[in-house]
Design a protein around this motif. Structure first.
Motif, PDB file in Angstrom:
ATOM      1  N   SER A  41      -5.808  -1.482   4.511  1.00 24.86           N
ATOM      2  CA  SER A  41      -6.004  -0.633   3.338  1.00 24.86           C
ATOM      3  C   SER A  41      -7.467  -0.649   2.911  1.00 24.86           C
ATOM      4  N   VAL A  50      -6.211  -0.735  -4.658  1.00 26.78           N
ATOM      5  CA  VAL A  50      -5.813  -0.196  -3.359  1.00 26.78           C
ATOM      6  C   VAL A  50      -5.040   1.096  -3.579  1.00 26.78           C
ATOM      7  N   THR A  52      -3.919   4.951  -1.192  1.00 30.17           N
ATOM      8  CA  THR A  52      -4.104   5.738   0.037  1.00 30.17           C
ATOM      9  C   THR A  52      -5.146   6.845  -0.129  1.00 30.17           C
ATOM     10  N   SER A  55      -8.037   5.337   1.415  1.00 28.53           N
ATOM     11  CA  SER A  55      -7.933   5.342   2.882  1.00 28.53           C
ATOM     12  C   SER A  55      -8.425   6.675   3.426  1.00 28.53           C
ATOM     13  N   PHE A  79      -1.511   0.979   7.834  1.00 26.27           N
ATOM     14  CA  PHE A  79      -1.264   0.814   6.401  1.00 26.27           C
ATOM     15  C   PHE A  79      -0.740   2.108   5.792  1.00 26.27           C
ATOM     16  N   CYS A  83       3.253   3.420   3.919  1.00 26.64           N
ATOM     17  CA  CYS A  83       3.446   4.070   2.621  1.00 26.64           C
ATOM     18  C   CYS A  83       4.406   5.255   2.700  1.00 26.64           C
ATOM     19  N   VAL A  93       0.764   3.453  -2.488  1.00 27.00           N
ATOM     20  CA  VAL A  93       0.901   2.151  -1.828  1.00 27.00           C
ATOM     21  C   VAL A  93       2.334   2.069  -1.302  1.00 27.00           C
ATOM     22  N   CYS A 106      -2.614  11.113   2.943  1.00 21.78           N
ATOM     23  CA  CYS A 106      -2.045  10.327   4.038  1.00 21.78           C
ATOM     24  C   CYS A 106      -1.968  11.124   5.333  1.00 21.78           C
TER      25      CYS A 106
END
Length: 240
Positions: A41, A50, A52, A55, A79, A83, A93, A106
């Motif tokens: 992450s 944290v 996404t 990310s 990671f 999710c 998350v 994502c």
């Protein structure tokens, strides 16, 4: 500095073809890479949240800079895949509610990381197309109102999945155009509301994905003109 601001700055420079004119790519990429955690992450900044979204921002930024080798891409996509929810959608998350904004982050992150095959495309495609309401607009999750910004979040994900035909393009385009202010030209979240630059950007970007006449094509992964991505030598990461 947060990862979001760093990514947007790099996107703007990429848009104008200025990535090689004074930007310290090595320093920027080292900063972004340094925010990856052991589980793959990314935190947004030194405060350690944290999400996404971070990310996606990290993968987007590093891909534009040609520096994906600075991070563990496999851990990053693993990671994101954790999710995924029972409905095919993704949250901020693991275990968090599916939301169209997070789904775009994502799906695009997995596309950049070469892991689109980890997505349940049909299940997620149905969840996304069910976001279209009778008015033609899209919402971000069940039982919520339509909003122009989701025209981008939902449509870009559908584009990456090759599922745009699963919604009514015509109804969505008409909804976005009804949200345009006849006096100043800006686009609002819903018809008759106050326009702003946020919704104007997402409305225009969505119309581009819908093939609106005279509009330049936008890349659904990077949210930049296709021609800007092509100039950077980045291969097409989506089928549509």
């Amino acid at each position: 500095m947060t990862r979001t601001f760093s990514t947007h700055s790099v996107q703007i420079l990429a848009l104008f073809g200025e990535l090689d004119n004074g930007l310290d790519k090595e320093l920027v990429s080292e900063y972004v890479a340094g925010l990856q955690q052991e589980d793959g992450s990314f935190v947004g900044d030194k405060w350690g949240e944290v999400d996404t979204r971070f990310s996606y921002c990290a993968l987007n930024c590093l891909a534009l800079l040609g520096k994906l080798d600075k991070i563990n891409v496999k851990k990053a996509t693993d990671f994101v895949s954790k999710c995924r929810n029972f409905d095919g959608g993704y949250g901020a998350v693991p275990g968090a509610e599916s939301h169209a904004g997070q789904i775009f982050c994502c799906v695009a992150a997995l596309a950049i990381g070469g892991a689109v095959d980890e997505i349940d495309k049909n299940l997620l495609g149905w969840w996304l197309c069910e976001r279209q309401l009778p008015c033609g607009g899209l919402n971000g999750r069940p039982e919520k109102k339509e909003d122009v910004c989701y025209s981008w979040w939902v449509l870009s994900a559908l584009s990456i999945l090759g599922k745009i035909p699963w919604i009514s393009r015509e109804k969505l385009a008409k909804f976005i155009l009804r949200c345009q202010d006849n006096k100043d030209g800006g686009i609002s979240d819903r018809p008759e509301n106050m326009p702003d630059v946020f919704h104007t950007f997402f409305g225009v970007a969505a119309l581009s994905l819908l093939g609106y006449p005279t509009f330049k094509k936008v890349d659904p992964v990077f949210a930049l003109p296709v021609e800007a991505i092509q100039k950077l030598g980045i291969k097409k990461l989506y089928p549509s």
